[in-house]
Design a protein around this motif. Structure first.
Motif, PDB file in Angstrom:
ATOM      1  N   TRP A 127       0.845  -1.182   0.000  1.00 36.71           N
ATOM      2  CA  TRP A 127       0.000   0.000   0.000  1.00 36.71           C
ATOM      3  C   TRP A 127       0.882   1.232   0.000  1.00 36.71           C
ATOM      4  O   TRP A 127       1.741   1.395   0.872  1.00 36.71           O
ATOM      5  N   VAL A 128       0.685   2.082  -0.993  1.00 36.29           N
ATOM      6  CA  VAL A 128       1.469   3.296  -1.150  1.00 36.29           C
ATOM      7  C   VAL A 128       0.486   4.460  -1.207  1.00 36.29           C
ATOM      8  O   VAL A 128      -0.321   4.552  -2.142  1.00 36.29           O
ATOM      9  N   GLN A 129       0.534   5.312  -0.185  1.00 37.71           N
ATOM     10  CA  GLN A 129      -0.409   6.427  -0.078  1.00 37.71           C
ATOM     11  C   GLN A 129      -1.849   5.920  -0.245  1.00 37.71           C
ATOM     12  O   GLN A 129      -2.659   6.490  -0.974  1.00 37.71           O
ATOM     13  N   ASN A 130      -2.107   4.806   0.432  1.00 39.59           N
ATOM     14  CA  ASN A 130      -3.429   4.164   0.528  1.00 39.59           C
ATOM     15  C   ASN A 130      -3.920   3.537  -0.777  1.00 39.59           C
ATOM     16  O   ASN A 130      -5.086   3.158  -0.890  1.00 39.59           O
ATOM     17  N   GLU A 131      -3.046   3.402  -1.757  1.00 38.44           N
ATOM     18  CA  GLU A 131      -3.380   2.670  -2.972  1.00 38.44           C
ATOM     19  C   GLU A 131      -2.499   1.437  -3.061  1.00 38.44           C
ATOM     20  O   GLU A 131      -1.307   1.485  -2.731  1.00 38.44           O
ATOM     21  N   LEU A 132      -3.088   0.337  -3.534  1.00 33.97           N
ATOM     22  CA  LEU A 132      -2.322  -0.890  -3.658  1.00 33.97           C
ATOM     23  C   LEU A 132      -1.529  -0.866  -4.966  1.00 33.97           C
ATOM     24  O   LEU A 132      -2.100  -0.780  -6.057  1.00 33.97           O
ATOM     25  N   MET A 174       9.898  -4.919  -4.887  1.00 34.87           N
ATOM     26  CA  MET A 174       9.921  -3.459  -4.761  1.00 34.87           C
ATOM     27  C   MET A 174      10.081  -3.051  -3.311  1.00 34.87           C
ATOM     28  O   MET A 174       9.644  -3.748  -2.391  1.00 34.87           O
ATOM     29  N   ALA A 175      10.736  -1.908  -3.128  1.00 39.38           N
ATOM     30  CA  ALA A 175      10.981  -1.356  -1.798  1.00 39.38           C
ATOM     31  C   ALA A 175      10.354   0.020  -1.705  1.00 39.38           C
ATOM     32  O   ALA A 175      10.526   0.858  -2.592  1.00 39.38           O
ATOM     33  N   VAL A 176       9.593   0.247  -0.617  1.00 35.41           N
ATOM     34  CA  VAL A 176       8.985   1.546  -0.352  1.00 35.41           C
ATOM     35  C   VAL A 176       9.905   2.336   0.570  1.00 35.41           C
ATOM     36  O   VAL A 176      10.360   1.823   1.598  1.00 35.41           O
ATOM     37  N   ARG A 177      10.178   3.587   0.191  1.00 36.56           N
ATOM     38  CA  ARG A 177      11.002   4.484   1.014  1.00 36.56           C
ATOM     39  C   ARG A 177      10.327   5.855   1.060  1.00 36.56           C
ATOM     40  O   ARG A 177       9.963   6.395   0.022  1.00 36.56           O
ATOM     41  N   ASP A 178      10.153   6.372   2.271  1.00 37.57           N
ATOM     42  CA  ASP A 178       9.529   7.692   2.458  1.00 37.57           C
ATOM     43  C   ASP A 178       8.167   7.779   1.778  1.00 37.57           C
ATOM     44  O   ASP A 178       7.815   8.781   1.148  1.00 37.57           O
ATOM     45  N   GLY A 179       7.399   6.689   1.853  1.00 34.24           N
ATOM     46  CA  GLY A 179       6.029   6.714   1.366  1.00 34.24           C
ATOM     47  C   GLY A 179       5.836   6.489  -0.115  1.00 34.24           C
ATOM     48  O   GLY A 179       4.713   6.601  -0.609  1.00 34.24           O
ATOM     49  N   ASN A 180       6.897   6.158  -0.854  1.00 36.02           N
ATOM     50  CA  ASN A 180       6.789   5.901  -2.291  1.00 36.02           C
ATOM     51  C   ASN A 180       7.629   4.688  -2.676  1.00 36.02           C
ATOM     52  O   ASN A 180       8.630   4.375  -2.012  1.00 36.02           O
TER      53      ASN A 180
END
Length: 362
Positions: A127-132, A174-180
């Protein structure tokens, strides 16, 4: 968290022989101390596995899905990518009392949304900024769900020239960093159909999504990049190792090597939970270092590593039916959850409505 330094003798889970597992005797207490459950997908066996602590024993709870792979997890929702669908489940605490069980559940995840993707080989999700957002491996891109389309591409590597289902580079993690989403892994940088297969031994790459430039090369079938504690971690799966990428130089720095094809990674504080697969004797895995080990020396399961000491402190090893792991995710704040996907009566008779629509007592 109590310090754990040695691996005690194994104990055996009493399940159907085909789904049998062995584990270090400290693993249930470790999960209980942390207040977590581990979720594991195995597309090869068609199962979601919930590793839970139950009265000092590891409870391995299985739910059937069609080739489950990617997982996105937080305290109140779980998304599972399967052969042609993405399923989303929500925690409905009130349903816990309706689940027939000898042990009290502290979370109950019920189905909410099923999205038809088609056969796109969904890999990792978040989930990235509430979107999958999910890795669409067949189309070599990152994608989102849509109410109109099977998926909407949102990013692709600079060397991929068009959206076609050719699995050119085997984009996978994939890796999420600082919300993205900031980094992705691929098994090659080819723009040709299945072109990644030509140099899978050391043709793997890490890509910076923001700049769309390759940040590291020479990796062996890399998977599961993660940003944790100020470092970029990943699994150099073909060599069975786990380590970090020095982003300044692009150099991979292994922390330790484990007895299997490393794939699936989640962190909780100073601990890393790493999936291991035996890998089959097929052309896909031929020629990589881990495949040179005799089959009896390759393991399938989840290994727990202390990042501060670089030591394995616990593990669960699957035997017989379960031979490959894809995703490993920590479910925080729940020691004994349930996920319901086949209990028609429970699903049909459980309702969740907005508070404003519920009757109030006057």
């Amino acid at each position: 968290m109590a310090a754990v330094t040695d691996i005690p003798p194994n104990s055996i889970d009493k399940h159907d022989a085909g789904l049998r597992s062995v584990h270090t005797s400290n693993l249930p207490d470790l999960l209980d101390q942390l207040g977590i459950t581990l979720l594991v997908t195995t597309y090869q066996a068609g199962k979601l596995v919930m590793l839970r602590s139950e009265a000092g024993v590891l409870n391995t709870h299985f739910r059937s899905f069609d080739q489950p792979m990617g997982l996105a997890v937080d305290a109140d929702r779980i998304a599972i990518g399967t052969a042609m669908q993405v399923h989303e489940f929500r925690n409905i605490p009130a349903a816990c009392d309706r689940v027939q069980s000898s042990h009290r559940h502290d979370a109950c995840f019920l189905p909410r949304v099923t999205h038809q993707t088609g056969d796109i080989d969904v890999h990792e999700m978040a989930w990235v900024q509430n979107e999958l957002v999910f890795v669409n491996t067949r189309f070599s891109c990152l994608a989102k769900r849509s109410g109109t389309y099977n998926f909407v591409p949102v990013w692709r590597p600079s060397f991929i020239t068009q959206n076609v289902p050719d699995d050119c580079c085997h984009l996978n993690g994939m890796a999420v960093r600082d919300g993205n989403v900031r980094y992705v892994t691929a098994l090659g940088d080819s723009n040709e159909p299945s072109g990644w297969r030509a140099n899978k031994k050391d043709g793997g790459v890490l890509i910076d999504v923001q700049s769309n430039e390759i940040a590291a090369r020479g990796l062996s079938m890399p998977h599961s990049p993660r940003w944790h504690d100020g470092k970029l971690w990943l699994l150099n799966s073909g060599s069975g190792s786990f380590g970090t990428i020095d982003l300044a130089s692009g150099r991979y720095e292994p922390l330790l090597t484990l007895p299997g094809f490393t794939r699936g990674l989640s962190f909780y504080g100073p601990l890393a939970f790493i999936g291991l697969s035996q890998v089959r004797e097929t052309a896909v895995f031929a020629g990589i270092p881990i495949a040179e080990l005799p089959m009896e020396q390759r393991c399938c399961g989840v290994w727990v590593v202390n990042l501060q000491t670089a030591n394995v402190i616990a593990f669960v090893k699957f035997e017989d039916t379960v031979q490959e792991i894809f995703a490993v995710e920590v479910l925080p704040g729940s020691r004994y959850p349930e996920l319901v996907n086949e209990d028609r009566e429970l699903i049909a008779g459980t309702y969740e409505l907005p508070d404003t629509t519920l009757p109030c007592n006057s």
